[in-house]
Design a protein around this motif. Sequence first.
Motif, PDB file in Angstrom:
ATOM      1  N   VAL A  59       0.936  -1.105  -0.127  1.00 23.55           N
ATOM      2  CA  VAL A  59       0.066  -0.014   0.115  1.00 23.55           C
ATOM      3  C   VAL A  59       1.076   1.132  -0.129  1.00 23.55           C
ATOM      4  O   VAL A  59       2.044   1.171   0.620  1.00 23.55           O
ATOM      5  CB  VAL A  59      -1.109  -0.180   1.091  1.00 23.55           C
ATOM      6  N   SER A  60       0.389   2.286  -0.628  1.00 20.68           N
ATOM      7  CA  SER A  60       0.956   3.536  -0.480  1.00 20.68           C
ATOM      8  C   SER A  60       0.421   4.503   0.093  1.00 20.68           C
ATOM      9  O   SER A  60      -0.929   4.692  -0.304  1.00 20.68           O
ATOM     10  CB  SER A  60       1.507   4.058  -2.215  1.00 20.68           C
ATOM     11  N   PRO A  61       0.870   5.574   0.299  1.00 15.27           N
ATOM     12  CA  PRO A  61       0.204   6.768   1.120  1.00 15.27           C
ATOM     13  C   PRO A  61      -0.697   7.632   0.061  1.00 15.27           C
ATOM     14  O   PRO A  61      -0.233   7.681  -1.348  1.00 15.27           O
ATOM     15  CB  PRO A  61       1.102   7.764   1.508  1.00 15.27           C
ATOM     16  N   PRO A  62      -2.046   8.039   0.106  1.00 17.47           N
ATOM     17  CA  PRO A  62      -2.516   8.909  -0.837  1.00 17.47           C
ATOM     18  C   PRO A  62      -1.684  10.176  -1.141  1.00 17.47           C
ATOM     19  O   PRO A  62      -0.907  10.703  -0.292  1.00 17.47           O
ATOM     20  CB  PRO A  62      -3.737   9.402  -0.015  1.00 17.47           C
ATOM     21  N   LYS A  63      -1.504  10.493  -2.551  1.00 17.51           N
ATOM     22  CA  LYS A  63      -0.966  11.710  -2.994  1.00 17.51           C
ATOM     23  C   LYS A  63      -1.230  12.999  -2.052  1.00 17.51           C
ATOM     24  O   LYS A  63      -0.531  13.834  -2.321  1.00 17.51           O
ATOM     25  CB  LYS A  63      -1.155  11.770  -4.370  1.00 17.51           C
ATOM     26  N   GLU A  64      -2.226  13.046  -1.484  1.00 21.63           N
ATOM     27  CA  GLU A  64      -2.683  14.156  -0.898  1.00 21.63           C
ATOM     28  C   GLU A  64      -1.864  14.362   0.469  1.00 21.63           C
ATOM     29  O   GLU A  64      -1.587  15.507   0.769  1.00 21.63           O
ATOM     30  CB  GLU A  64      -4.048  14.175  -0.542  1.00 21.63           C
ATOM     31  N   PHE A  65      -1.016  13.172   0.938  1.00 25.16           N
ATOM     32  CA  PHE A  65      -0.249  13.361   2.096  1.00 25.16           C
ATOM     33  C   PHE A  65       0.731  14.605   1.789  1.00 25.16           C
ATOM     34  O   PHE A  65       1.083  15.351   2.429  1.00 25.16           O
ATOM     35  CB  PHE A  65       0.440  12.212   2.608  1.00 25.16           C
ATOM     36  N   PHE A  66       1.483  14.390   0.713  1.00 20.19           N
ATOM     37  CA  PHE A  66       2.678  15.305   0.401  1.00 20.19           C
ATOM     38  C   PHE A  66       1.977  16.606  -0.168  1.00 20.19           C
ATOM     39  O   PHE A  66       2.678  17.759   0.276  1.00 20.19           O
ATOM     40  CB  PHE A  66       3.636  14.842  -0.848  1.00 20.19           C
ATOM     41  N   GLN A  67       1.038  16.704  -0.898  1.00 23.48           N
ATOM     42  CA  GLN A  67       0.518  18.039  -1.223  1.00 23.48           C
ATOM     43  C   GLN A  67      -0.204  18.721   0.016  1.00 23.48           C
ATOM     44  O   GLN A  67       0.189  20.168   0.036  1.00 23.48           O
ATOM     45  CB  GLN A  67      -0.910  17.801  -2.012  1.00 23.48           C
ATOM     46  N   ARG A  68      -0.414  18.062   1.090  1.00 25.34           N
ATOM     47  CA  ARG A  68      -0.937  18.753   2.416  1.00 25.34           C
ATOM     48  C   ARG A  68       0.557  19.260   3.061  1.00 25.34           C
ATOM     49  O   ARG A  68       0.558  20.473   3.759  1.00 25.34           O
ATOM     50  CB  ARG A  68      -1.569  17.991   3.195  1.00 25.34           C
ATOM     51  N   ILE A  69       1.339  18.478   3.101  1.00 27.90           N
ATOM     52  CA  ILE A  69       3.003  18.868   3.541  1.00 27.90           C
ATOM     53  C   ILE A  69       3.262  20.086   2.718  1.00 27.90           C
ATOM     54  O   ILE A  69       3.669  20.984   3.724  1.00 27.90           O
ATOM     55  CB  ILE A  69       3.883  17.602   3.508  1.00 27.90           C
ATOM     56  N   GLU A  70       3.293  20.144   1.597  1.00 30.98           N
ATOM     57  CA  GLU A  70       3.881  21.440   0.957  1.00 30.98           C
ATOM     58  C   GLU A  70       2.872  22.486   1.131  1.00 30.98           C
ATOM     59  O   GLU A  70       3.444  23.438   1.522  1.00 30.98           O
ATOM     60  CB  GLU A  70       3.988  21.126  -0.380  1.00 30.98           C
ATOM     61  N   SER A  71       1.661  22.288   1.199  1.00 32.43           N
ATOM     62  CA  SER A  71       0.818  23.625   1.410  1.00 32.43           C
ATOM     63  C   SER A  71       0.933  24.099   2.683  1.00 32.43           C
ATOM     64  O   SER A  71       1.122  25.246   2.761  1.00 32.43           O
ATOM     65  CB  SER A  71      -0.724  23.074   1.283  1.00 32.43           C
ATOM     66  N   GLY A  72       1.115  23.072   3.822  1.00 31.58           N
ATOM     67  CA  GLY A  72       1.448  23.610   5.205  1.00 31.58           C
ATOM     68  C   GLY A  72       2.526  24.358   5.168  1.00 31.58           C
ATOM     69  O   GLY A  72       2.778  25.263   5.961  1.00 31.58           O
TER      70      GLY A  72
END
Length: 222
Positions: free
Chosen positions: A141-154
């Motif tokens: 299983v892989s993390p959802p792509k939204e995880f890194f997107q939210r990191i960068e946004s944060g």
Amino acid sequence: MLEISQNENLASLLQHHGVGVHRDEEFVYTDLPRKTKFKTRIVYREERQAVNSQLDILAIPQQGEHIYESFGDVGTTLEDAVARNFQNFSRGSLHPLLAMSGSQDPHTLQQVETEEWKIGDTTWKAYLGSLTPKTNSKNSVSPPKEFFQRIESGIRSQTLANRLHWFRSYYAQFNDQITISEFLMDNQPVNESGTLFLSLPTLPDTDFYSCRNFIILQKTDS
């Protein structure tokens, strides 16, 4: 909780990454261009059939920032738990720390994404560590792509006033619910720390899944 130093193990790990080292009673000193020095400790407790341990790493570049990272795990023995702690450190934060410190070791640089980020009027060199998951699922299983997107946004929403900043992001899913969310800047939780990842898509048919990431931002003129 009991406490022991792990500077000897850290020195060996750094040497395997092409770093020259020497030690005194407190620190591991390196020949990296930014002269980053390191200090470690393991705190642990023995349970009935396992050892619960936490590896704490302090990295201090030449200009004096204090970068802290921590990695917890469980092993059947203290040696097993410590090996797991160092494996987690090696997969996650070690390579960005070495790249930021000026390492030219090819293996190290292959493990880090280095990008230029423009945030406000400042250009930063971003050292992106790998996403490091843990799961008890038998399936890949892989993390959802939204995880890194939210990191960068944060990261982009923060006030970045220093020459160097570092960020640790983490979330954990139990069954079909995300129950833990963490977002730290310079060792401190930021305002949205407890909620930034709580609405991520959950992974199906997974009893436990967690993912962690470590990023360093450095001003390009530093």
